[in-house]
Design a protein around this motif. Structure first.
Motif, PDB file in Angstrom:
ATOM      1  N   LYS A 294      -4.061  13.389 -15.645  1.00  0.00           N
ATOM      2  CA  LYS A 294      -3.382  12.092 -15.521  1.00  0.00           C
ATOM      3  C   LYS A 294      -2.912  11.808 -14.098  1.00  0.00           C
ATOM      4  CE  LYS A 294      -3.511  11.014 -19.939  1.00  0.00           C
ATOM      5  NZ  LYS A 294      -4.270   9.833 -20.425  1.00  0.00           N
ATOM      6  N   LEU A 295      -2.698  12.842 -13.299  1.00  0.00           N
ATOM      7  CA  LEU A 295      -2.254  12.640 -11.922  1.00  0.00           C
ATOM      8  C   LEU A 295      -3.432  12.193 -11.060  1.00  0.00           C
ATOM      9  CD1 LEU A 295       0.199  15.591 -11.143  1.00  0.00           C
ATOM     10  CD2 LEU A 295       0.744  13.171 -11.265  1.00  0.00           C
ATOM     11  N   ARG A 296      -3.222  11.133 -10.299  1.00  0.00           N
ATOM     12  CA  ARG A 296      -4.271  10.609  -9.429  1.00  0.00           C
ATOM     13  C   ARG A 296      -3.924  10.876  -7.972  1.00  0.00           C
ATOM     14  NH1 ARG A 296      -2.324   6.307 -12.082  1.00  0.00           N
ATOM     15  NH2 ARG A 296      -1.909   5.229 -10.122  1.00  0.00           N
ATOM     16  N   SER A 297      -4.922  11.217  -7.166  1.00  0.00           N
ATOM     17  CA  SER A 297      -4.722  11.375  -5.727  1.00  0.00           C
ATOM     18  C   SER A 297      -5.166  10.077  -5.060  1.00  0.00           C
ATOM     19  CB  SER A 297      -5.539  12.556  -5.196  1.00  0.00           C
ATOM     20  OG  SER A 297      -5.332  12.709  -3.804  1.00  0.00           O
ATOM     21  N   GLU A 298      -4.252   9.402  -4.396  1.00  0.00           N
ATOM     22  CA  GLU A 298      -4.529   8.090  -3.811  1.00  0.00           C
ATOM     23  C   GLU A 298      -4.330   8.122  -2.298  1.00  0.00           C
ATOM     24  OE1 GLU A 298      -5.814   5.958  -5.633  1.00  0.00           O
ATOM     25  OE2 GLU A 298      -5.114   6.229  -7.695  1.00  0.00           O
ATOM     26  N   GLY A 299      -5.163   7.362  -1.572  1.00  0.00           N
ATOM     27  CA  GLY A 299      -5.111   7.334  -0.119  1.00  0.00           C
ATOM     28  C   GLY A 299      -4.353   6.139   0.429  1.00  0.00           C
ATOM     29  N   LYS A 300      -4.587   5.866   1.717  1.00  0.00           N
ATOM     30  CA  LYS A 300      -3.829   4.839   2.431  1.00  0.00           C
ATOM     31  C   LYS A 300      -4.077   3.432   1.913  1.00  0.00           C
ATOM     32  CE  LYS A 300      -3.481   7.425   6.752  1.00  0.00           C
ATOM     33  NZ  LYS A 300      -3.772   7.435   8.213  1.00  0.00           N
ATOM     34  N   ASP A 301      -5.216   3.196   1.281  1.00  0.00           N
ATOM     35  CA  ASP A 301      -5.534   1.843   0.811  1.00  0.00           C
ATOM     36  C   ASP A 301      -5.077   1.579  -0.612  1.00  0.00           C
ATOM     37  OD1 ASP A 301      -6.732   1.169   3.224  1.00  0.00           O
ATOM     38  OD2 ASP A 301      -8.700   1.913   2.596  1.00  0.00           O
TER      39      ASP A 301
ATOM     40  N   VAL B 218       4.963   6.505 -10.648  1.00  0.00           N
ATOM     41  CA  VAL B 218       5.775   7.597 -10.123  1.00  0.00           C
ATOM     42  C   VAL B 218       4.954   8.220  -9.003  1.00  0.00           C
ATOM     43  CG1 VAL B 218       6.960   9.762 -10.612  1.00  0.00           C
ATOM     44  CG2 VAL B 218       6.815   7.988 -12.388  1.00  0.00           C
ATOM     45  N   LEU B 219       5.495   8.230  -7.791  1.00  0.00           N
ATOM     46  CA  LEU B 219       4.744   8.679  -6.623  1.00  0.00           C
ATOM     47  C   LEU B 219       5.332   9.969  -6.050  1.00  0.00           C
ATOM     48  CD1 LEU B 219       4.216   5.348  -4.600  1.00  0.00           C
ATOM     49  CD2 LEU B 219       2.697   6.396  -6.290  1.00  0.00           C
TER      50      LEU B 219
ATOM     51  N   GLU C  53       0.275  11.349  -4.749  1.00  0.00           N
ATOM     52  CA  GLU C  53      -0.047  11.620  -6.144  1.00  0.00           C
ATOM     53  C   GLU C  53       0.649  10.546  -6.966  1.00  0.00           C
ATOM     54  OE1 GLU C  53       1.065  15.623  -7.137  1.00  0.00           O
ATOM     55  OE2 GLU C  53      -0.999  16.309  -6.853  1.00  0.00           O
ATOM     56  N   ALA C  54      -0.099   9.903  -7.852  1.00  0.00           N
ATOM     57  CA  ALA C  54       0.449   8.784  -8.618  1.00  0.00           C
ATOM     58  C   ALA C  54       0.184   8.957 -10.106  1.00  0.00           C
ATOM     59  CB  ALA C  54      -0.157   7.466  -8.136  1.00  0.00           C
ATOM     60  N   ILE C  55       1.143   8.502 -10.894  1.00  0.00           N
ATOM     61  CA  ILE C  55       0.987   8.499 -12.345  1.00  0.00           C
ATOM     62  C   ILE C  55       1.888   7.419 -12.905  1.00  0.00           C
ATOM     63  CG2 ILE C  55       2.768  10.275 -12.619  1.00  0.00           C
ATOM     64  CD1 ILE C  55       1.276  11.231 -15.140  1.00  0.00           C
ATOM     65  N   ALA C  56       1.434   6.732 -13.934  1.00  0.00           N
ATOM     66  CA  ALA C  56       2.263   5.726 -14.592  1.00  0.00           C
ATOM     67  C   ALA C  56       3.451   6.416 -15.256  1.00  0.00           C
ATOM     68  CB  ALA C  56       1.449   4.962 -15.630  1.00  0.00           C
ATOM     69  N   TRP C  57       4.612   5.787 -15.191  1.00  0.00           N
ATOM     70  CA  TRP C  57       5.837   6.417 -15.704  1.00  0.00           C
ATOM     71  C   TRP C  57       5.708   6.827 -17.174  1.00  0.00           C
ATOM     72  CZ3 TRP C  57       8.847   4.816 -19.789  1.00  0.00           C
ATOM     73  CH2 TRP C  57       8.516   3.546 -20.331  1.00  0.00           C
TER      74      TRP C  57
ATOM     75  N   LYS D 242       0.836  -1.194   0.000  1.00  0.00           N
ATOM     76  CA  LYS D 242       0.000   0.000   0.000  1.00  0.00           C
ATOM     77  C   LYS D 242       0.880   1.257   0.000  1.00  0.00           C
ATOM     78  CE  LYS D 242      -3.678  -2.448  -0.054  1.00  0.00           C
ATOM     79  NZ  LYS D 242      -4.588  -2.604   1.066  1.00  0.00           N
ATOM     80  N   ALA D 243       0.278   2.375  -0.348  1.00  0.00           N
ATOM     81  CA  ALA D 243       1.027   3.622  -0.492  1.00  0.00           C
ATOM     82  C   ALA D 243       1.826   3.998   0.756  1.00  0.00           C
ATOM     83  CB  ALA D 243       0.076   4.750  -0.894  1.00  0.00           C
ATOM     84  N   PRO D 244       1.266   3.853   1.971  1.00  0.00           N
ATOM     85  CA  PRO D 244       2.081   4.202   3.152  1.00  0.00           C
ATOM     86  C   PRO D 244       3.340   3.335   3.289  1.00  0.00           C
ATOM     87  CG  PRO D 244      -0.241   4.132   3.740  1.00  0.00           C
ATOM     88  CD  PRO D 244      -0.123   3.564   2.351  1.00  0.00           C
ATOM     89  N   GLU D 245       3.240   2.054   2.911  1.00  0.00           N
ATOM     90  CA  GLU D 245       4.413   1.185   2.967  1.00  0.00           C
ATOM     91  C   GLU D 245       5.475   1.660   1.973  1.00  0.00           C
ATOM     92  OE1 GLU D 245       5.655  -3.512   2.306  1.00  0.00           O
ATOM     93  OE2 GLU D 245       3.532  -2.956   2.438  1.00  0.00           O
ATOM     94  N   ALA D 246       5.033   2.059   0.785  1.00  0.00           N
ATOM     95  CA  ALA D 246       5.975   2.602  -0.196  1.00  0.00           C
ATOM     96  C   ALA D 246       6.612   3.878   0.340  1.00  0.00           C
ATOM     97  CB  ALA D 246       5.255   2.871  -1.512  1.00  0.00           C
ATOM     98  N   ALA D 247       5.813   4.711   1.003  1.00  0.00           N
ATOM     99  CA  ALA D 247       6.348   5.933   1.594  1.00  0.00           C
ATOM    100  C   ALA D 247       7.409   5.605   2.639  1.00  0.00           C
ATOM    101  CB  ALA D 247       5.216   6.743   2.219  1.00  0.00           C
TER     102      ALA D 247
END
Length: 342
Positions: free
Chosen positions: A320-327, A335-336, A299-303, A279-284
């Motif tokens: 194209k930029l997506r706002s993604e939460g903890k899940d 690209v985060l 904020e996420a986008i495919a490379w 999940k995003a927090p783990e990547a952080a």
């Protein structure tokens, strides 16, 4: 950083493959136990997606993921009882994240086989048996210790005893220990058939998911200039080098994916590896523990979408930029940009 231990029987070509992967010039010989103390080298992970991001942002720092390869002494039958360099061999395996098992599938009149004949499947089974027997000894000892502690009613000791009991049962049945047991046979493993260049994986190893690499030729190619090596590969009909193929296979075995970050003012573009499904927090947290603890969103986008857009600003304008939460489960190639408090 991922640590991969290169193992196999003596004269399987482990050190030759190590040299091909790392250009570290480990000693190579035609007799057993040329490698006694492990050869260690760290290599950068090649990634064309990262190359494209480097070109787009021209950062001051370009940081790739890295892998540490450990060339471990050849194993012989009876290693679990200390035969050959068995105790040292097994101890070095315990320190790695994954096992790269080199199996001899080539003929050479001047390179003796420790068992007298070329039999790739028998060689795999010989190494696997030594690891299993070593694990069984360890698991039984751990079970005895945990069992005594469990009598006090301690919940952790009870859980440990149950885990060890399950591991012993699996090992006694000739199967690998469960991943959570953290034993030698718990480690992800990749089989490499060391072939004469141009040969395919021996049929008996195909069910093991083995890949074929001609270590001797790859080591020679590694000594050439990049353009010369590329030309030679084209002549030999080899699409990719040993390092690229092994890393792709290792990431698959370890179930890893890669995401990228671009620092403010383009100071740094960097690759990071996380388990698939992270999940995003783990990547952080891979970037910094403060980011995981104070995670707000990403904020996420495919490379490739970012490269096509040409900039974050253009990608934002295009939606194209997506706002993604903890899940949010990070996708391979994302690209985060992490937003966090603290």
């Amino acid at each position: 950083m991922m640590r991969i231990g290169i193992v196999g029987l003596p004269n399987a070509g482990k050190s030759t493959l190590f040299n091909a992967l790392t250009q570290a010039a480990a000693e190579v010989g035609e007799y057993p136990f040329t490698t006694i103390d492990p050869n260690v080298a760290i290599v950068e992970v090649p990634d064309e997606r990262l190359d494209a991001l480097f070109e787009l942002f021209a950062p001051k720092a370009e940081v790739r993921e890295r892998i540490e390869f450990v060339d471990i002494a050849g194993l012989v039958r009876g290693a679990h009882e200390g035969e050959g360099l068995g105790n040292r061999f097994l101890g070095h395996i315990r320190e790695v994240d994954a096992i790269l098992h080199v199996v001899r599938a080539f003929e050479h009149p001047n390179v003796a086989h420790p068992h007298g004949e070329i039999d790739p499947l028998a060689d795999v089974e010989a190494v696997d048996a030594e690891l299993l027997l070593a694990d069984l000894e360890s698991a039984r000892a751990r079970l005895e210790k945990a069992g005594k502690a469990a009598k006090s009613g301690d919940k952790q000791a009870i859980a440990d005893a149950e885990l060890c009991r399950g591991a012993v049962a699996e090992l006694e049945a000739g199967r690998r220990a469960p991943r959570e047991a953290d034993l030698l046979t718990s480690k992800p493993a990749l089989v490499v058939a060391n072939v004469t260049e141009g040969d395919e994986v021996p049929p008996e190893l195909r069910d093991l998911g083995a890949i074929a690499i001609g270590a001797r030729d790859e080591a020679e190619l590694a000594e050439l200039e990049p353009t010369e090596a590329e030309s030679m590969r084209a002549e030999l009909g080899i699409a990719a080098g040993a390092l690229e193929r092994l890393i792709a296979a290792a990431y698959s075995v370890l179930d890893l994916i890669t995401f990228f970050t671009v620092a403010a003012d383009n100071k740094e573009v960097r690759a990071w590896s996380v388990p698939a499904g992270a999940k995003a927090p783990e990547a952080a947290g891979r970037i910094h523990t403060d980011m995981q603890q104070g995670f707000v969103r990403a904020e996420a986008i495919a490379w490739d979408e970012l490269v096509a857009a040409g900039s974050f600003a253009a990608a934002r304008d295009q939606g194209k930029l997506r706002s993604e939460g903890k899940d949010y489960a990070v996708r391979d190639g994302d690209v985060l940009t992490i937003k966090f408090t603290g």
